[in-house]
Every structure is written in structure tokens, then in C-alpha cells.
Design a protein around this motif. Structure first.
Motif, PDB file in Angstrom:
ATOM      1  N   ASN A 165      48.657   1.210  -1.038  1.00 35.55           N
ATOM      2  CA  ASN A 165      47.938   2.411  -1.444  1.00 35.55           C
ATOM      3  C   ASN A 165      48.769   3.297  -2.363  1.00 35.55           C
ATOM      4  O   ASN A 165      49.663   4.008  -1.904  1.00 35.55           O
ATOM      5  N   SER A 215      41.976   3.230   6.257  1.00 35.88           N
ATOM      6  CA  SER A 215      42.981   3.224   5.196  1.00 35.88           C
ATOM      7  C   SER A 215      42.396   2.530   3.982  1.00 35.88           C
ATOM      8  O   SER A 215      41.363   1.856   4.059  1.00 35.88           O
ATOM      9  N   ASP A 216      43.062   2.692   2.839  1.00 36.78           N
ATOM     10  CA  ASP A 216      42.685   1.949   1.636  1.00 36.78           C
ATOM     11  C   ASP A 216      43.244   0.537   1.698  1.00 36.78           C
ATOM     12  O   ASP A 216      44.212   0.260   2.417  1.00 36.78           O
ATOM     13  N   TYR A 263      44.820  -0.069  -3.762  1.00 41.46           N
ATOM     14  CA  TYR A 263      44.541   1.160  -4.503  1.00 41.46           C
ATOM     15  C   TYR A 263      45.639   1.329  -5.534  1.00 41.46           C
ATOM     16  O   TYR A 263      46.724   1.832  -5.240  1.00 41.46           O
ATOM     17  N   ILE A 277      37.858  -3.257   5.362  1.00 40.28           N
ATOM     18  CA  ILE A 277      38.206  -1.943   5.889  1.00 40.28           C
ATOM     19  C   ILE A 277      37.307  -1.648   7.083  1.00 40.28           C
ATOM     20  O   ILE A 277      36.075  -1.747   6.981  1.00 40.28           O
ATOM     21  N   TYR A 331      37.667   5.913   1.835  1.00 39.15           N
ATOM     22  CA  TYR A 331      38.502   4.722   1.828  1.00 39.15           C
ATOM     23  C   TYR A 331      37.981   3.747   0.778  1.00 39.15           C
ATOM     24  O   TYR A 331      36.767   3.671   0.529  1.00 39.15           O
ATOM     25  N   ILE A 332      38.892   2.978   0.171  1.00 42.36           N
ATOM     26  CA  ILE A 332      38.541   2.102  -0.945  1.00 42.36           C
ATOM     27  C   ILE A 332      39.147   0.726  -0.735  1.00 42.36           C
ATOM     28  O   ILE A 332      40.353   0.609  -0.478  1.00 42.36           O
ATOM     29  N   CYS A 333      38.322  -0.323  -0.832  1.00 42.04           N
ATOM     30  CA  CYS A 333      38.838  -1.694  -0.743  1.00 42.04           C
ATOM     31  C   CYS A 333      39.637  -2.058  -2.000  1.00 42.04           C
ATOM     32  O   CYS A 333      40.766  -2.527  -1.900  1.00 42.04           O
ATOM     33  N   ARG A 389      40.710  -0.565  -5.918  1.00 45.81           N
ATOM     34  CA  ARG A 389      40.680   0.440  -6.972  1.00 45.81           C
ATOM     35  C   ARG A 389      41.622  -0.005  -8.081  1.00 45.81           C
ATOM     36  O   ARG A 389      42.833  -0.103  -7.894  1.00 45.81           O
ATOM     37  N   VAL A 440      33.075   4.827   2.318  1.00 38.13           N
ATOM     38  CA  VAL A 440      33.944   3.681   2.067  1.00 38.13           C
ATOM     39  C   VAL A 440      33.394   2.933   0.864  1.00 38.13           C
ATOM     40  O   VAL A 440      32.185   2.655   0.796  1.00 38.13           O
TER      41      VAL A 440
END
Length: 406
Positions: free
Chosen positions: A61, A101-102, A105, A121, A131-133, A135, A165
Motif C-alpha cells: 500500500n 486494507s488495500d 495500491y 479484500i 479499500y482498493i484491490c 490502484r 471497496v
């Protein structure tokens, strides 16, 4: 080329923040450790190859993504073919699994490629964060020749809270170039594919069962959106073509709205198309990124008019499997009198059933005769495909016997 290897069974590696192991080619237990081992400026093309059946639970991240790249000195993160999913989330292959959590990222690199990765996630929080899988870009990406690619990846989200998410969340960057995502699948997220600028380009992606499958003014080509949970499949997407959706939102020219898609097993997250699909098969634009890729999420070559979405349906090749009790060479006499049991199982074959052919029967005959030494003609009765024609002729010369042929 600089290489790093990640194997979730490895006992080598750093502590996640520093790394004292020397050598250009070495293995780590997590992707986070491998990325932390890279220099501040990449001086060669760099590859991190990931494998292992246990989940990688390290969130990568922002902070680790502090290296400077270039068009020739780019970072490639990939799996081995044996450790790559087959188009659906697979807990027996390499994967990143995190909770609240990411996943991946990124931050600074302007030249990076992610291939064949899985991120799951699990989100249990409410009113805390997003939250981002995956990025790929944000305002810290300042290169004048940005080339960010994410392909053949799967994002899966499991939510029990109300926080947002994302499967993919690509943001505005400060440089110029392209951010491309293709042959990817997102499911279960609040937003499957997000990109708030038309330069965020998605092609042949599949979003199923996200609250919104695609959102923001991105450019979509050959993208499939099915079964949005809350709102539209495509919301505020401004550019693209040949998209398809189960609602009336698929944007762009040659797009298909209000379609029904036939997936292998939607409930289990298997979004491969079946042979009976009428919504996406053969309705895509061929080669939407002008040579950047020519396969699908499984690595299968796309042919003819491309299918919409991450999967290209290809019929299985005909096959024949033989089973039985015989363990040695089988002769005709064995089958007829020896009592051997033989079973032939055909798959993917094309045949005409007995019920269609029916029993063999005599239809008609035709005669022709001549005393001439030249040719003669016979008018045949009406025929159709599958008929058997038997020709018999009699020849007799002066002072000779009769000869019969057929």
C-alpha cells in the motif's frame, strides 16, 4: 534484467521494511518484501515472479512504491503459469488476501505492468475508510510517457460492513500517457472499475455483482457489466464502444443494452461464457488497443469477432476416451466373441443421430440402354444428402459373352 522471486513457502526475505539480503536474484516470502528490496531508481527492466499456494497477506500500500522507472526500465509483476488462476478466483494459486486494507495500491512508478494476479479484500468496517484491490495511478505519477498496464487479474471483494471497496480505482495522474486495464474481472465490490478521467482505459473487462460495475468518466471498450447490486452497470462512463450490460446503461457505439449473459457458474464466481451465450459472444471490437493484446483472461487466443468481456469462448476440441476391461491389444475377434467390454465416450463431436437417419431402405431405380458404341445417359431419381448410389452396367459385344460390373 533484475529479477526477484516470491514464494509464499519461502523462509528467506526481509522484515517488510528493510532488506539486508544481498544479490540480484533471490526469493522472498511476500510481495511486499520483494518490492522493498528494489533500488530507488530502476536501472534495468525488473521482474518479480510470484508463486505459492498459501495466501500472501502483505498489503502493498503506497509506501513501498517509491521507485523511479522508465519506458525501458519498467517493473513487471507476474505469476508463473502454473501458479496463475484460470479466469476465476482460485484459492490454490498465488493470491493476495487482506482484511480491511488495500491490496496493490501504487504511488510513484509511471511504467509498470501487473499480470495474472489475484486480490481478495475482506471488508468488515463501516464509516472508516475506502479499500482498493488494484490502484495503478494517482496524482503522484508524473511521467511524460506513462505506461501503466494491468491485465489478466481478478479482484474479489467480501463485504460485511458498509465501507466502499473498489476492484480497480485509477485516479488522475500529473503526467501524460496511458493507464490501461484489460482482460480483468471484478466482483462483489462497491465499484468494480473506477477511473475518473477518459485517459483511464478499460478493455475486455468483466464486472459482475458489484454495486456499480463501472463508474466515472473512463473509456470502456468490449466491457461487460452484469447484475449490478445497487445502481447502474455503467454510471457516468463517457467514452468507449462495444460494451454490454444487463441493464440499459452500456455506453458508446455498437454497445448492447438489456442483455442476458450465460456464465458457466455465476454463483461460484466463474464468469466464463457458455456456448449458448447470446449477449456477449462475437459482439466485441477486434483488437481494441491496436496490438497491445490478442488473448483473453485465460491466455486463450481471441479469433474472429472478439467476445465482449474478459473471456473468449472457444469450443472444446472433439475428443474420444476409451475405457474397458481389456489390458492388452484388442482384436476384432476379442470384441465379437471374447466378451470384452468397450465404451467409447465422444465429446465435442458433430454427428447425425440414428433417429434422424432412420433405417436404410430402397428408394428407386433407373434404367438406361443403348446399342451405340458411344456413351449413354441415365436419369436418376431425386436424391438427398446421405443417399447411397449403386451403379451396375452390362456390356456385351458381338460374338462375345456378357460382362457385368458395378
Amino acid at each position: 534484467m533484475i529479477e526477484r522471486f516470491v514464494n509464499t513457502a519461502s523462509t528467506a526475505g526481509g522484515d517488510g521494511t528493510t532488506n539486508a539480503i544481498s544479490g540480484a536474484h533471490r526469493a522472498f516470502a511476500t510481495l511486499l518484501e520483494a518490492i522493498n528490496s528494489l533500488p530507488a531508481t530502476l536501472t534495468d527492466q525488473t521482474t518479480i515472479t510470484c508463486e505459492g499456494t498459501a495466501a500472501d497477506t502483505s498489503a502493498v500500500n503506497q509506501a513501498p512504491w517509491d521507485m523511479t522507472t522508465s519506458a525501458t526500465n519498467y517493473l513487471l509483476i507476474r505469476t508463473t503459469q502454473a501458479n496463475r488462476h484460470n479466469g476465476a478466483y482460485d484459492t490454490t494459486k498465488y493470491r493476495i488476501e487482506v482484511t480491511n486494507s488495500d491490496g496493490l495500491y501504487s504511488n510513484i512508478p509511471a511504467h509498470m505492468r501487473w499480470e495474472g494476479l489475484q486480490v481478495q479484500i475482506t471488508s468488515t468496517t463501516s464509516g472508516v475508510d475506502n479499500y482498493i484491490c488494484f490502484r495503478q495511478s494517482n496524482l503522484n505519477v508524473t511521467g511524460a510517457d506513462i505506461d501503466l498496464r494491468c491485465s489478466h487479474c481478478v479482484a474479489k471483494v467480501v463485504r460485511t460492513g458498509t465501507d466502499n471497496v473498489f476492484g480497480w480505482a485509477n485516479d488522475l495522474h500529473s503526467g501524460t500517457g496511458t493507464v490501461r486495464t484489460y482482460n480483468c474481472v471484478a466482483s462483489g465490490a462497491t465499484f468494480g472499475f473506477s477511473g475518473n478521467d477518459a485517459s483511464m482505459q478499460y478493455a475486455n473487462c468483466t464486472g459482475v455483482g458489484n454495486d456499480f460495475n463501472y463508474i466515472d468518466p473512463q473509456t470502456d471498450k468490449n466491457c461487460l457489466g452484469a447484475s449490478p447490486l445497487v445502481g447502474d452497470s455503467f454510471l457516468a462512463v463517457t467514452g468507449g464502444n462495444n460494451n454490454a450490460s444487463t441493464d440499459a446503461t452500456a455506453p458508446g457505439t455498437s454497445s448492447r443494452q438489456n442483455q442476458t449473459f450465460s456464465f458457466v457458474n455465476q454463483g461460484a464466481g466463474n464468469f466464463h461464457l457458455t456456448s449458448s451465450d447470446l449477449g456477449a459472444k462475437d459482439f466485441g471490437q477486434t483488437d481494441p488497443f491496436s496490438g497491445l493484446f490478442s488473448d483473453d483472461i485465460d491466455g486463450v487466443a481471441r479469433t474472429g469477432a472478439w467476445d465482449i468481456g474478459a473471456d473468449e469462448f472457444v469450443a472444446a476440441a472433439p475428443s474420444c476416451a476409451l475405457t474397458g476391461t481389456a489390458t492388452a491389444s484388442i482384436m476384432a475377434s476379442d470384441v465379437v466373441t471374447g466378451g470384452k467390454t468397450l465404451v467409447l465416450t465422444l465429446t465435442g463431436d458433430t454427428y447425425v443421430a440414428d433417429s434422424v437417419i432412420g433405417d436404410i431402405s430402397f428408394v428407386a431405380n433407373a434404367l438406361g440402354a443403348t446399342n451405340s458404341t458411344t456413351s449413354f445417359s441415365i436419369t436418376l431419381p431425386a436424391t438427398q444428402a446421405g443417399d447411397i448410389l449403386i451403379l451396375e452396367y452390362v456390356h456385351r459385344g458381338t460374338g462375345q459373352g456378357t460382362s457385368i460390373g458395378g
